[in-house]
Design an enzyme around this catalytic site. Structure first.
Site: not given
Length: 237
Positions: A7, A43, A50, A70, A100, A190-191, A213-214
């Site tokens: 991501n 996303h 972003h 997404e 998020t 996610h995470d 991603g993050h």
């Protein structure tokens, strides 16, 4: 092997912080694929804080692996997906002001709506996935919408990993088993991070793809993007 889709929202966040085109989002996407990732995820949100809608259009000319878009299927998002025709669209029930993603779909309450949207995308040759919590009933509800896949929302697993990972992963194992029985493909995201991804992959039967991603971008600040992408690939083998 479970596929890695990166991501690139956070790269767009950094670009937007100063205006201009540094870092170059399109070059970053191409480089991430060159480093070995099997997909690119974006996303876009309504405020384009972003990823911009034009980024999605531009990336269709760059991405040669799987392209995953997404978002919450509002009319503008649906039009964007139908215009760009990514490999996969992942439906996420984001509120407009969400920082998020923070919840999966209630696939029972929204069955009719999801079915209508998914039918439109599939008629246009776009694979569909629904963002869901690790809840057996929500997985069963997803199957009734006609979706090709689900994406398991993994925040609760990530939060539990350091102290009680066996307990934290059990709902995901249960959900995955049901998804396999219902012939739903399984994605997750996610995470997820270098710390917790391998244990998750080893315990989730039929895991096809993770979207990260993050954490990946944060880890790359210290270790380098090429190196981090390949570290994930090694953990996903």
């Amino acid at each position: 092997m479970t596929k890695l889709s990166v991501n690139i929202n956070k790269i767009a966040t950094l670009r937007n912080a100063r205006g201009g085109n540094t870092p170059n989002l399109l070059k970053a996407a191409a480089d991430i694929e060159k480093f070995g990732a099997q997909g690119i995820t974006i996303h876009p949100r309504p405020d384009e804080r972003h990823i911009r809608y034009q980024d999605a259009r531009d990336l269709t000319k760059i991405v040669t692996t799987e392209f995953n878009i997404e978002g919450n299927p509002n009319p503008k998002f649906i039009d964007l997906v139908l215009e760009t025709k990514p490999t996969q669209v992942t439906l996420v029930p984001d509120a407009v002001d969400a920082i998020t993603s923070n919840a999966g779909w209630d696939t029972i309450t929204h069955e009719a709506f999801l079915k209508e949207v998914i039918t439109t995308f599939k008629q246009n040759g776009i694979r569909t996935s629904i963002f869901v919590n690790a809840d057996n009933k929500m997985v069963e509800g997803a199957a009734k919408t006609g979706t090709d896949r689900i994406e398991l929302y993994t925040e609760s697993y990530a939060k539990s990993y350091d102290k009680e990972k066996e307990k934290g992963i059990q709902p995901f194992i249960d959900a995955a088993k049901i998804a396999n029985t219902l012939e739903l493909g399984i994605n997750a995201g996610h995470d997820l991070s270098l710390d917790n991804i391998q244990y998750f992959k080893e315990n989730i039967p039929g895991l096809l793809e993770v979207s990260i991603g993050h954490a990946l971008i944060c880890e790359s600040l210290y270790l380098g993007l090429d190196n981090v992408v390949n570290m994930y690939l090694n953990k996903l083998k």
